[in-house]
Scaffold this active site. Structure first.
Site, short mmCIF file in Angstrom:
data_model
loop_
_atom_site.label_atom_id
_atom_site.label_comp_id
_atom_site.label_asym_id
_atom_site.label_seq_id
_atom_site.Cartn_x
_atom_site.Cartn_y
_atom_site.Cartn_z
N HIS A 1 -19.33 -26.33 -51.15
CA HIS A 1 -18.96 -26.68 -49.20
C HIS A 1 -19.03 -28.40 -49.38
O HIS A 1 -20.72 -28.58 -49.23
CB HIS A 1 -20.04 -26.58 -48.65
N HIS B 1 -25.79 -23.36 -47.99
CA HIS B 1 -24.46 -23.84 -48.33
C HIS B 1 -23.82 -25.54 -48.82
O HIS B 1 -23.32 -25.53 -49.71
CB HIS B 1 -23.62 -23.21 -46.73
N GLY C 1 -25.29 -25.29 -37.19
CA GLY C 1 -25.58 -23.77 -37.25
C GLY C 1 -26.40 -23.14 -37.27
O GLY C 1 -27.18 -22.09 -36.77
N ILE D 1 -19.57 -30.52 -35.64
CA ILE D 1 -18.15 -29.55 -36.49
C ILE D 1 -18.92 -28.59 -36.77
O ILE D 1 -20.13 -28.38 -37.77
CB ILE D 1 -17.79 -30.47 -37.32
N HIS E 1 -15.75 -28.45 -44.64
CA HIS E 1 -16.88 -27.89 -44.72
C HIS E 1 -17.70 -26.76 -46.00
O HIS E 1 -18.35 -27.15 -46.54
CB HIS E 1 -17.19 -26.68 -43.56
N ARG F 1 -52.20 4.26 -38.81
CA ARG F 1 -52.44 2.62 -38.23
C ARG F 1 -53.61 1.78 -37.98
O ARG F 1 -54.06 0.94 -38.13
CB ARG F 1 -51.34 2.41 -36.24
N SER G 1 -51.38 -3.11 -30.50
CA SER G 1 -51.12 -1.63 -31.13
C SER G 1 -50.98 -1.16 -32.70
O SER G 1 -50.72 -0.01 -32.80
CB SER G 1 -49.55 -1.42 -30.77
N GLU H 1 -40.21 -11.45 -33.41
CA GLU H 1 -39.69 -10.82 -34.65
C GLU H 1 -39.01 -11.35 -35.48
O GLU H 1 -39.51 -11.77 -37.07
CB GLU H 1 -39.37 -9.53 -34.46
N ASP I 1 -42.27 6.37 -25.53
CA ASP I 1 -41.17 5.14 -25.47
C ASP I 1 -39.83 5.44 -25.39
O ASP I 1 -38.81 5.19 -25.56
CB ASP I 1 -41.93 4.03 -26.23
N HIS J 1 -37.24 2.87 -29.17
CA HIS J 1 -38.57 2.98 -30.27
C HIS J 1 -38.77 3.96 -30.81
O HIS J 1 -39.99 3.68 -31.88
CB HIS J 1 -40.05 2.94 -28.90
N ARG K 1 -47.91 6.40 -34.96
CA ARG K 1 -49.38 5.49 -33.93
C ARG K 1 -49.99 7.32 -33.44
O ARG K 1 -51.14 6.80 -33.16
CB ARG K 1 -48.14 5.86 -32.97
#
Lengths: 661, 661
Positions: free
Chosen positions: B27, B67, B158, B189, B263, B358, B385, B412, B470, B474, B521
């Site tokens: 590139h 790249h 990008g 571009i 590119h 948990r 949670s 996330e 849920d 989920h 859970r």
């Protein structure tokens, strides 16, 4: 009027609070905070007819914050969608009920999209608005507009934080989707507390930067202000709109409103009573809705019928005046149209020369475009590599809504969500494309395709270490396992041109299952014996002359020709093996036990899987006695042919492994 | 001065063009367009010492547009990083070379992060800036700053389009990360053509909306303007900065500059010559670098040594004056510190009562926080949670840089990328958390953790249909397969408290492998026989009294107790089976063949896998003769206990399946 509006909005609050209390689980914050917005929109500004939830030209409404499902179910009950009864409301979140925890498309009448994973509703709404814009350009006549609806989407801070929505909004702004209206439930509260801990950006400014018109409502219970903002947003048809509504999470419940604890747990019995007292509800009884609210809603429902009746009359005139357009309309809405390709020999016929399956795919896509009028798709800025351009068709843009080639920019996640929105809207046959390794970015969205049974086609090229010099970041290894393990998702990895035709055929005729086409960058030889048999997922490509083969080599995609070569080598050494081509594990699993046994007889335990990606998932076919020639780690940067050699993908090595069993 | 700057930048261009030409792949667009920016930054404004690439207080530089790797390799060669030779440059993109197609962390000296999948470098840079801010707060004294560096990241359109960067920037703005400097290579571009087709947003306005200071350079070859913008951005320490540099892709090559074709493919031999002629290069010879450039670089390299020498002197004073801080510094940088937990009984001891893993995980995290000073992590708005809060520790914020609890917002993907950046920066022990099903959003980033050998810990709770009400959006089904199939990634799904301890122990002592902890859970009983054996990935939990068990039940997580119950039922019916707990397939696969045979003897073919998720991948252990009790499709919304029953996760059903073999 204001009084009955408030009362109906309060009915939404009470039903939501009671249902969540009874279920001992759910999210009261959004339904309480957004009840007035939703009522005002649904009763006064949105074009829909609960008596006909499938009306093609209805406005779409997506609840992007799917955790607020009780808002939707309360609306369905009051507006009469699918006759959702008070019993259904009482069964909220119970096994088998019509009122599951998050809205499920295809399960409850009126749900336009499955939502819950945040941000995705925003992307799907953009897709719906794109479908509308395109179909309007294709079908509307100056004297008769039969496609003319808005798309509304409601979401909160979480949806605005997800990158997916940023991607989708940026594209929506570029495209000037004037009939997209985003309603931002700005309550300044997230699960971990005040949004200030993680989200202090100026959302209005950001949306302006994307090219949105920004409207504000300072009080989420000011019906007039909400109504005015909605009408202003509707009038602004040159650009998409966002209405930022300042709401209070859990509005109406004194101890909970404005607090994070209102978001995702029942208010508690005392708080439900306090809510009812605070809003002056007539009864403490659970699930009580005053008769005047029901009476009022009868009037509203009656009023909502008129626009569809007018549309039907208009559509009838249209069909009469433009019979060729009527025919085209039917084609656009005929989900079986592509099935005719099965018997078209030219669809299945190719030159006998080595070709990359991505090139073949590009050719097939253009063959399909001749047979089916409503292809609508593109790539996340990789069309020249993915070979997804529809030749002779224009680019869908602000200026040309009739263009069929979509430019998604480098936005894989939004692309897939938009693809889902296109599929859900109906009328278009959508596909999306990127490098196979970047299917990673689309995973959460592909999952929704599967869950919603939205038959979106994913074109995924550059499918192995065959990528070569770009190296391990661009070489898929575990992506096949990732997609194959997903329920209701078909992954095809074709071995040559005819198998690619089978894969495309399966994709565009699929009614309830999304399909991924996993395609090579590099040339592959055309094999003897490939073709429609690939539609069974796996088949005997070259058989042993023995009744019980000495061994079976199972391969997919670029490794099938390797298996054929290895078979020759083994034959020269006196071993007579069967070669099975398995372009789609998922479809093979759907075949009868008899067929599966005929391809992979249990008695043959010497089995070798050959696939230049992870061996994860091959145990099902090779068992404890077989072996695999697969990738054991990530790839490397170098010329593809060297990499295949380096990692053991040679006929000689495959033959060795077979002999070692 | 200007002349030698231009000449050195042109050396970057020539080396890049020649290397890509020789490799016949690569590139050139970015290295040619950004050569001047990179030279100015590296030679004049960035604090680094090529002679010591590991210097803790160096400025970090991430090439998010991976790249453009030849930009980095040219810089490495000219600045002397790792003595990268002209031969290495000539071997660009060749198998086994030090110069692979995209920059690989840990492979080539000087690479701060593996990049290529767009957007991720932006997220990692935010993580690095967070690590710096935190460590500065922990260690700096008013009279002595030993942590004081900037983080630079360079990317193009990008990277700006990817939602990941939006998420990361929004958080960076909220946190006021004043020492983060984003350099936006704005060349207008993209691969499919002008960015106008998909990206017309006002990037400056968007970045302002996030809270960034925005600086502009109108000409990407104006060294003075670049330098002035860099210094202005450095001086603006209250908020992160973006420098929008208007560049020309493929600058210098007459036929290619400003075009999409610059590119991602070699310029072509004639165009390389035209480039050299256009910039007045002294020789047409490939890979020619004028001696005065090398001479100039010797001066630069010499000059770059001074800051580290000053830092070393300062650090020595610091250690002398603050010996307790020196000790803490060593602890922060001791990657073996957590190993002492192995012998601490209190780490492995729990009450004998049912608990959700948990919750246990939350308890363990706080136990670890007592043993190790540098935990630094949090959740994507699900801490209550996920149970990931470090008790007694503050929140990392604009006001409190010493806080250890991170609030990522509903982001996330950026969270995981930030986690990678934290791990790469060093000095902190990071973890990130969300619901298991939302690991989907993190998949592309988790892949980079694995590729980079960054031992980030992923805390993933709500791990099955045990999510209950849920519903299917989920409830993870295929996520175990998705993560297990990834090379160099450990997925633990512990069955009780002691197995959870083993999982956390493995995670925080891992040196080169990221770890996911997949947690329930719902409450699980404490089992007899669990403990450190889980560190082997799988082990015999309850054995048959027969030398060869009648069958083997293999289970993980919440289904292990079910297997134990089923064993009892079978024993009552005269079948004497073994129960294997398999908390981590990946670690089990790393054990010796002998150990594996001892746990799962090949002779025993009656094998049943029990896991309330997809069966994909279990074939490896159950073979062609076994069976599985797993999920065959998506989950449902309802009380968890009803769902387990509905989908066959009962001891009675497991026993039935064993008997049916």
């Amino acid at each position: 009027m204001e009084m009955i509006k408030t009362k109906t909005a309060n009915a939404i609050r009470v039903l939501s609070a009671d249902a969540i209390e009874k279920a001992k689980s759910g999210h009261p914050g959004l339904p309480l905070g957004c009840a007035s917005i939703a009522y005002e929109l649904w009763a006064e500004h949105m074009k829909h007819n609960p008596a006909d939830p499938q009306w093609a030209d209805r406005d779409r409404f997506v609840l992007s914050g799917g955790h607020g499902s009780m808002l939707l179910y309360s609306l369905f009950h009051l507006f009469g969608y699918g006759n959702l009864s008070i019993e259904d409301i009482k069964n909220f979140r119970q096994t088998g009920s019509l009122t599951p925890g998050h809205p499920e498309y295809g399960h409850t009448v009126g749900v336009e999209a499955t939502t819950g994973p945040l941000g995705q509703g925003m992307g799907m709404a953009v897709g719906m608005a794109m479908a509308e814009a395109h179909l309007a350009a294709v079908f509307n006549k100056e004297d008769c507009r039969i496609v003319d609806h808005y798309t509304y989407v409601l979401g909160g801070d979480g949806c605005m934080m997800e990158g997916l929505s940023s991607e989708a909004f940026s594209l929506a702004g570029t495209l000037g989707l004037g009939k997209l209206i985003v309603i931002y439930d700005s309550n300044k509260i997230s699960i971990e507390g005040d949004t200030d801990i993680a989200f202090t950006e100026d959302v209005a400014k950001r949306m302006e930067a994307y090219g949105f018109g920004v409207f504000r409502v300072e009080d989420g219970n000011d019906f007039d202000a909400i109504g005015a903002a909605l009408e202003a947003a509707k009038a602004d048809t040159e650009r998409p709109s966002v209405i930022i509504v300042r709401t209070q999470i859990g509005y109406g419940c004194p101890a909970k409103q404005g607090k994070a604890s209102a978001h995702g747990e029942p208010l508690g019995g005392d708080n439900v009573l306090a809510l009812k007292e605070n809003i002056g509800w007539e009864s403490k009884e659970s699930f009580f809705v005053p008769q005047d609210v029901y009476d009022h809603m009868e009037t509203v429902k009656e009023r909502l019928k008129a626009p569809e009746e007018a549309w039907k009359a208009r559509f009838a005139q249209y069909c009469e005046k433009y019979p060729e357009m009527k025919e085209l309309w039917d084609q656009y809405h005929d989900r079986t149209l592509a099935e005719k390709l099965y018997d078209q020999d030219e669809f299945w016929t190719f030159e006998d020369k080595p070709q990359a399956t991505r090139n073949i795919s590009g050719e097939l896509l253009n063959r399909i475009n001749k047979a089916v009028p409503n292809l609508f798709g593109g790539s996340a800025d990789l069309a020249p590599s993915n070979k997804t351009a529809l030749k002779g068709e224009g680019d869908f843009s602000r200026e040309d809504r009739a263009g069929k080639n979509l430019h998604f920019g480098v936005r894989e996640q939004a692309m897939a969500a938009i693809g889902n929105g296109l599929a859900l809207h109906g009328g278009v046959l959508p596909y999306v494309a990127t490098f196979f390794v970047f299917s990673d970015y689309m995973k959460p969205v592909a999952r929704l395709s599967s869950l919603m049974k939205a038959p979106l086609t994913y074109v995924l090229t550059h499918d192995s270490i065959g990528v070569g010099e770009d190296g391990p970041t661009h070489e898929p290894i575990e992506q096949l396992a990732m997609l194959r393990s997903m329920p209701n998702f078909h992954v095809f990895r074709p071995a040559d041109a005819r198998e690619t035709a089978a894969a495309w055929y399966a994709a565009v005729t699929s009614k309830e299952t999304p399909t991924a086409l996993v395609l090579t960058r590099q040339n592959l030889p055309q094999l003897e014996g490939t073709g429609k048999a690939a539609l069974k997922g796996a088949y005997v490509l070259e058989d042993s002359s023995k009744e019980t083969p000495d061994a079976i080599i199972i391969a997919t995609g670029s490794e099938v020709s390797l298996a054929v070569e290895a078979r020759k080598l083994l034959l020269a050494e006196g071993m007579d093996v069967r070669v099975v081509s398995m372009p789609c594990m998922d479809v093979f699993e759907e075949q009868t036990a008899e067929y599966k046994e005929s391809v992979l007889p249990k008695a043959v335990r010497k089995r070798v899987a050959v696939e230049a990606l992870s061996d994860f998932g091959w145990g099902r076919y090779i068992g404890l006695d077989g072996a695999s020639v697969c990738m054991e780690g990530f790839g490397a940067s170098g010329p593809a042919n060297e990499l295949f050699e380096k990692f053991g993908f040679t006929a000689a090595h495959v033959a060795e492994v077979v002999k070692s069993l």
